[in-house]
Design an enzyme around this catalytic site. Sequence first.
Site, PDB file in Angstrom:
ATOM      1  N   SER A   1       0.977  -1.123  -0.096  1.00  0.00           N
ATOM      2  CA  SER A   1      -0.023   0.052   0.028  1.00  0.00           C
ATOM      3  C   SER A   1       0.950   1.458  -0.058  1.00  0.00           C
ATOM      4  O   SER A   1       1.593   1.499  -0.725  1.00  0.00           O
ATOM      5  CB  SER A   1      -0.994   0.059   1.328  1.00  0.00           C
ATOM      6  OG  SER A   1      -1.981   0.787   0.903  1.00  0.00           O
TER       7      SER A   1
ATOM      8  N   ASP B   1      -5.728  -3.770  -2.243  1.00  0.00           N
ATOM      9  CA  ASP B   1      -4.785  -3.233  -1.179  1.00  0.00           C
ATOM     10  C   ASP B   1      -3.994  -4.322  -0.710  1.00  0.00           C
ATOM     11  O   ASP B   1      -4.397  -5.065  -0.023  1.00  0.00           O
ATOM     12  CB  ASP B   1      -5.433  -2.302  -0.103  1.00  0.00           C
ATOM     13  CG  ASP B   1      -4.541  -1.427   0.730  1.00  0.00           C
ATOM     14  OD1 ASP B   1      -3.597  -1.902   1.198  1.00  0.00           O
ATOM     15  OD2 ASP B   1      -4.819  -0.406   0.907  1.00  0.00           O
TER      16      ASP B   1
END
Length: 235
Positions: A32, A143
Amino acid sequence: MSSGFFGFFAHFGVVKALQEHGLTPARLCGSSAGALVACSVASGSGMTTLEQRLLHLDKGDFWDPSPGLGLLRGQAFRSLLADILPIRLLDESPRPVALSVWHGRSQRTRVLRDGDAVEAVYASCAVPLLFQPASINGERYWDGGIADRHGLAATWPGERVLYHHLQSRSPWRRANSAALLPPIRPNLMTLAIDGLLRAGPNRLKNGRVALEQAYSATQQALSAPLSGRQVTIQA
């Protein structure tokens, strides 16, 4: 480098301090926010140019609401990444880079080391419900922090690792979640910085302060002898 929403400001501050001390990692891994900085630095983005781009980030650079599996379509963010990254493919990076992503169909973490660089970073940053998923070879990805918050899936036990852990206050994780605690394993040294100012879509100006806090804290950590497996610095 761990995930942590808009924690890429702090990650960059850490890497900036390391580079000024002549400490260059053999490869960069992240999830991320950590994936964004890992790929940007590994791919050869100029540190000064990258810093200025982050500090002048505007909500319009990534805010493009559209119907779909997430509030934001993600095309604006992809355009931003295309401007930042000087490479087209991950395996073209001057330094090796590996990014954690979450594969929707198998519901497992996968590590990307090749393929389209923009889509790989976008995938690792595609927070569910906020961003629509990435599409890689016809598969949906989200993510990387969903199941690999630490961003260490690309490393192996015993490998010598310097790990920057973003202290999280994520409301969707249990207070005792293992994802919120720095991992412990041989040859892994953790840098954790307490009290970093939190940035977000509507608090981008906080990013400058967070970057400076992380830079200063890392300089402080580098000036002291290392002992144990974790260094915690107050911002």
